[in-house]
Write a protein that holds these residues in place. Structure first.
Motif, PDB file in Angstrom:
ATOM      1  N   HIS A   1      -7.869   4.629   9.203  1.00 56.96           N
ATOM      2  CA  HIS A   1      -8.031   5.927   8.556  1.00 56.96           C
ATOM      3  C   HIS A   1      -6.679   6.620   8.464  1.00 56.96           C
ATOM      4  N   ALA A   2      -6.451   7.219   7.327  1.00 53.70           N
ATOM      5  CA  ALA A   2      -5.236   7.991   7.127  1.00 53.70           C
ATOM      6  C   ALA A   2      -5.436   8.909   5.929  1.00 53.70           C
ATOM      7  N   GLU A   3      -4.530   9.868   5.753  1.00 57.90           N
ATOM      8  CA  GLU A   3      -4.590  10.713   4.558  1.00 57.90           C
ATOM      9  C   GLU A   3      -4.343   9.889   3.304  1.00 57.90           C
ATOM     10  N   HIS A   4      -3.433   8.979   3.395  1.00 61.57           N
ATOM     11  CA  HIS A   4      -3.168   8.056   2.289  1.00 61.57           C
ATOM     12  C   HIS A   4      -3.076   6.646   2.870  1.00 61.57           C
ATOM     13  N   VAL A   5      -3.792   5.716   2.258  1.00 63.76           N
ATOM     14  CA  VAL A   5      -3.778   4.327   2.696  1.00 63.76           C
ATOM     15  C   VAL A   5      -3.366   3.462   1.510  1.00 63.76           C
ATOM     16  N   VAL A   6      -2.382   2.650   1.692  1.00 64.51           N
ATOM     17  CA  VAL A   6      -1.900   1.754   0.659  1.00 64.51           C
ATOM     18  C   VAL A   6      -1.958   0.329   1.206  1.00 64.51           C
ATOM     19  N   ILE A   7      -2.694  -0.534   0.510  1.00 65.97           N
ATOM     20  CA  ILE A   7      -2.782  -1.947   0.879  1.00 65.97           C
ATOM     21  C   ILE A   7      -2.277  -2.749  -0.305  1.00 65.97           C
ATOM     22  N   SER A   8      -1.271  -3.517  -0.097  1.00 65.05           N
ATOM     23  CA  SER A   8      -0.693  -4.294  -1.192  1.00 65.05           C
ATOM     24  C   SER A   8      -0.352  -5.689  -0.704  1.00 65.05           C
ATOM     25  N   ALA A   9      -0.296  -6.612  -1.652  1.00 63.83           N
ATOM     26  CA  ALA A   9       0.064  -7.992  -1.359  1.00 63.83           C
ATOM     27  C   ALA A   9       0.883  -8.529  -2.516  1.00 63.83           C
ATOM     28  N   SER A  10       1.862  -9.364  -2.231  1.00 62.09           N
ATOM     29  CA  SER A  10       2.686  -9.917  -3.301  1.00 62.09           C
ATOM     30  C   SER A  10       1.944 -11.003  -4.085  1.00 62.09           C
ATOM     31  N   ARG A  11       0.998 -11.700  -3.435  1.00 65.00           N
ATOM     32  CA  ARG A  11       0.280 -12.767  -4.142  1.00 65.00           C
ATOM     33  C   ARG A  11      -1.233 -12.544  -4.142  1.00 65.00           C
ATOM     34  N   LEU A  12      -1.827 -12.364  -2.992  1.00 59.09           N
ATOM     35  CA  LEU A  12      -3.289 -12.315  -2.922  1.00 59.09           C
ATOM     36  C   LEU A  12      -3.714 -11.198  -1.987  1.00 59.09           C
ATOM     37  N   ALA A  13      -4.656 -10.373  -2.448  1.00 55.74           N
ATOM     38  CA  ALA A  13      -5.299  -9.356  -1.638  1.00 55.74           C
ATOM     39  C   ALA A  13      -6.787  -9.618  -1.696  1.00 55.74           C
ATOM     40  N   LYS A  14      -7.438  -9.849  -0.596  1.00 53.62           N
ATOM     41  CA  LYS A  14      -8.836 -10.256  -0.570  1.00 53.62           C
ATOM     42  C   LYS A  14      -9.624  -9.335   0.345  1.00 53.62           C
ATOM     43  N   LEU A  15     -10.760  -8.904  -0.147  1.00 52.69           N
ATOM     44  CA  LEU A  15     -11.695  -8.089   0.622  1.00 52.69           C
ATOM     45  C   LEU A  15     -13.040  -8.778   0.580  1.00 52.69           C
TER      46      LEU A  15
END
Length: 231
Positions: free
Chosen positions: A209-223
């Motif tokens: 948890h945060a005020e702003h959350v950034v999740i990034s990946a250079s090739r693959l981001a999987k949820l």
């Protein structure tokens, strides 16, 4: 009355004979009073109203002071030595003193130092302890040093409470393993982690948890999950 006069004459004759023996170069020993001590440790004693310059014997560990009652051994000529301090009017602390190095050795036994109140070890340069096993036991321990360094193959500690307060904490290790029942960490400003690979596993819940959350990946981001809720 006649017997008392004869006894006094005998004592006087013995005193005169002893004084003559002392003056003719015969060895003698006896008690005397220290009159003065010079800067080099030389002693001036008073024996039968005679002033003699003496030295402290090598085996006399207590340095005589002015007013002490001491035991003198003399060759009757020029060498006079103080062998022991018999009595000191001032009941101050007893001080043992030697010139040069001092070594205490207990062959085939133990060497103990005991004090009812305080025991102090002091050195102007280095204080060193060396043994196969060093054991220190006390109700409370305190170390004050500008810098400390420890080189150990293994360190094991068992404490009820570990509290570390410092300005900068730096550690470097090839492998770190931590296990705890409950862990809490608080960082006031920035918590930065750089790693080749990160693997977080939670048996129950994981929350970010945060005020702003950034999740990034250079090739693959999987949820992935059985249910995915967004919004």
């Amino acid at each position: 009355m006649l017997q008392d006069i004869r006894s006094q004459d005998t004592d006087s004759a013995v005193s005169v004979l002893s004084e003559l023996l002392n003056h003719d170069g015969s060895p003698w020993s006896g008690a005397a009073n220290v009159v003065a001590v010079d800067e080099q440790g030389g002693l001036v004693i008073d024996r039968q109203n005679r002033r003699l310059h003496c030295r402290r014997a090598h085996s006399c560990l207590t340095p005589p002071e002015s007013g002490d009652r001491v035991w003198i051994v003399s060759d009757g000529r020029s060498e006079h030595y103080v062998c022991a301090v018999l009595h000191r009017p001032d009941p101050g602390p007893v001080r043992l003193q030697v010139q040069g190095d001092l070594e205490l050795q207990a062959i085939g036994g133990e060497l103990r130092l005991h004090a009812d109140t305080h025991l102090s070890l002091c050195s102007n340069t280095t204080l060193r302890a060396q043994a196969d096993t060093i054991a220190i036991a006390g109700r409370e321990a305190r170390i004050d040093a500008d810098a400390a360094q420890a080189n150990c193959g293994r360190i094991e500690t068992r404490v009820g409470l570990w509290r570390l307060v410092g300005r900068v904490l730096e550690s470097a290790a090839e492998r770190i393993v931590q296990a705890s029942r409950h862990s809490v960490r608080t960082v006031e400003t920035v918590d930065c982690l750089r790693s080749g690979q990160i693997d977080y596993v939670a048996a129950a819940d994981a929350r970010l948890h945060a005020e702003h959350v950034v999740i990034s990946a250079s090739r693959l981001a999987k949820l992935d999950g059985e249910q995915v809720h967004i919004g």
